[in-house]
Design a protein around this motif. Sequence first.
Motif, mmCIF file in Angstrom:
data_model
loop_
_atom_site.group_PDB
_atom_site.id
_atom_site.type_symbol
_atom_site.label_atom_id
_atom_site.label_comp_id
_atom_site.label_asym_id
_atom_site.label_seq_id
_atom_site.Cartn_x
_atom_site.Cartn_y
_atom_site.Cartn_z
ATOM 1 N N VAL A 142 0.832 -1.196 0.000
ATOM 2 C CA VAL A 142 0.000 0.000 0.000
ATOM 3 C C VAL A 142 0.871 1.253 0.000
ATOM 4 O O VAL A 142 0.649 2.193 -0.783
ATOM 5 N N ILE A 143 1.872 1.276 0.872
ATOM 6 C CA ILE A 143 2.773 2.428 0.955
ATOM 7 C C ILE A 143 3.495 2.649 -0.375
ATOM 8 O O ILE A 143 3.635 3.782 -0.849
ATOM 9 N N ASP A 144 3.915 1.569 -1.002
ATOM 10 C CA ASP A 144 4.616 1.664 -2.285
ATOM 11 C C ASP A 144 3.719 2.286 -3.358
ATOM 12 O O ASP A 144 4.151 3.141 -4.133
ATOM 13 N N LEU A 145 2.454 1.874 -3.399
ATOM 14 C CA LEU A 145 1.492 2.453 -4.341
ATOM 15 C C LEU A 145 1.267 3.934 -4.063
ATOM 16 O O LEU A 145 1.277 4.766 -4.981
ATOM 17 N N GLN A 146 1.071 4.277 -2.810
ATOM 18 C CA GLN A 146 0.793 5.666 -2.455
ATOM 19 C C GLN A 146 2.007 6.561 -2.723
ATOM 20 O O GLN A 146 1.857 7.676 -3.247
ATOM 21 N N ARG A 147 3.179 6.069 -2.398
ATOM 22 C CA ARG A 147 4.389 6.833 -2.673
ATOM 23 C C ARG A 147 4.557 7.053 -4.180
ATOM 24 O O ARG A 147 4.958 8.137 -4.623
ATOM 25 N N GLY A 213 7.190 3.100 -8.619
ATOM 26 C CA GLY A 213 7.179 2.136 -7.522
ATOM 27 C C GLY A 213 7.641 0.781 -8.001
ATOM 28 O O GLY A 213 8.289 0.652 -9.046
ATOM 29 N N SER A 214 7.287 -0.246 -7.259
ATOM 30 C CA SER A 214 7.721 -1.608 -7.590
ATOM 31 C C SER A 214 6.873 -2.233 -8.688
ATOM 32 O O SER A 214 7.315 -3.161 -9.374
ATOM 33 N N GLY A 215 5.641 -1.772 -8.833
ATOM 34 C CA GLY A 215 4.735 -2.371 -9.809
ATOM 35 C C GLY A 215 4.167 -3.702 -9.379
ATOM 36 O O GLY A 215 3.510 -4.378 -10.159
ATOM 37 N N VAL A 216 4.399 -4.074 -8.107
ATOM 38 C CA VAL A 216 4.002 -5.400 -7.624
ATOM 39 C C VAL A 216 2.926 -5.280 -6.546
ATOM 40 O O VAL A 216 3.080 -4.527 -5.589
ATOM 41 N N LEU A 334 4.625 7.158 5.447
ATOM 42 C CA LEU A 334 5.050 6.930 4.068
ATOM 43 C C LEU A 334 6.552 6.705 3.955
ATOM 44 O O LEU A 334 7.057 6.357 2.879
ATOM 45 N N GLY A 335 7.263 6.907 5.050
ATOM 46 C CA GLY A 335 8.687 6.584 5.085
ATOM 47 C C GLY A 335 9.608 7.684 4.609
ATOM 48 O O GLY A 335 10.762 7.426 4.245
ATOM 49 N N TRP A 336 9.105 8.934 4.624
ATOM 50 C CA TRP A 336 9.915 10.050 4.164
ATOM 51 C C TRP A 336 10.344 10.936 5.325
ATOM 52 O O TRP A 336 9.576 11.137 6.281
#
Length: 388
Positions: A142-147, A213-216, A334-336
Motif C-alpha cells: 500500500v505504501i509503495d502504491l501511495q508513494r 514504484g515496484s509495480g508489484v 510513508l517513510g519520508w
Amino acid sequence: MEAKIKPLKNTLDIEYQRCSRCVLDTTVSDIWFDDAGVCKYCHIHDEMDRLHPLENMEKDLKRIVNRIKRDGRDKTYDCIVGVSGGRDSIHTLYMARQLGLRPLAVYFDNGWNTDIAVSNIRKATDLLRVDLRRVKADREEVIDLQRAFLKASVPDADIPTVYAIHSVLYETAAKEGVRYILNGHSFRTEGTSPISWTYMDSRYIKSVHNKFGSGVVRSFKFMTLWYLLYCVFIKRIREVRLLEYVDYNKKKVDEDLALDLGWVYYGGYHHKNLYTKFFQSFLLPNKFNIDKRKTELSALVRSGQLTREDAIDQLEAGAYEYDRSVVMYAVSKLGWKLEEWETIFYRAPRSHKDFRTYLPLIRLLRLPIWIACKLRILPYILYLKYAS
C-alpha cells in the motif's frame, strides 16, 4: 512545515468563472458552461436525475430489490456491500437489511482507517447480523502504491485504494457467485468528481506504479480490464447504486444511523481514513488548487439540501482546514523525512494525461459503452464522466 509549504499558484490561463447554479468553477480544468453559465457537472446531475426521478423511486427500488432477491435465492448472500465505516456505506448496508436483502459486508483494510471507522463497521455488522469479510492489504504494498502516485505528482493519489476496493468487491462477488454489488455513492449528496481531479483505470495505475514504484501487488486482487470484462459479461455482476433510488438526506441519515446503529461521525468529508484526510485537506488544496468541498457542496445545492449562497459562504469562510499532526503522521508513515517530502511536494503538478490510460479506448468505444449503460450492464455515470 506550515511556514515552508505554501499553496502553488493557480496556473489556469482562463478567466475565473463560477457556475451560476452550483459552486464548481474554473479551478476544474475540464469544466465548461452553457449560455446560462450552468456547468457541465450540473448537466450530468440533471441527466442522472432524469434516469432516477424521485417520483418513481419506490417503484424502481422495489423492482431492483425483487431482482436481487430472485437472482440470489439459492445463495448464502444475494449481494455484496463494501463498508468503510462512512455514512454512505453504512447506510447502504442498513438499507439492504431493511429491504430484506442478505448482504455480505466486505471491508478493505489499507492500514489507514481511523478507530471511529473500524468501530462503525463492527457495530453495524453486529447489530444488523451481517457477515463481515476483512481483506487486509500488505502495508508495504500500500505504501509503495501511495508513494508512487505522490512521486508522480498527480491529483489522483487516493485512487489506488479506491480501485483496490472495487477490485476486491468484484473478486468477492465472482467467488461467491453473487451478481450484485451495492455501491454507496449518491450523486445527490456527493456529485461527480471532475475527471481532471479524479481519474481511475487499471492501465493508469499500473503505468504510475511501474514508473515510480515496484509495480508489484500480491496481497489483494488488482483488477485488470480483462478481469472486469469477465466479471461484467461472463459472471454478469452488476453494480447497483442503491442510494440513487431514495431521497437521500445527509442530516436525517446521520441521525438515524446514530440512533439505530451507534454510528459516529468522523469530522469531515471522507476523513474516516487518515490518508484520505491528509490527501484531501492538505495535499489537494495546497499543491493542486483543488478543494473537494466544492463537489459535495455543489451536489447538496443541486439537490436542494443547501442554498448556493450558504455553500459560497462556507467556501469563502476559509481554506480547507488541515490538521498538521495528520500531515506529519502521513509523511512519517510513508517513510519520508521532511526534506524528502518537501522535494516531492514541490514537483510540478502533472495529470493522468501524462501516463498511459484506457481513456482513448473508452472514448473510441463510446457508442457500445452507451448501449451497455442503457441496458444497465454498466453504470450510466461511466458514460457521462468518461465517454461523453
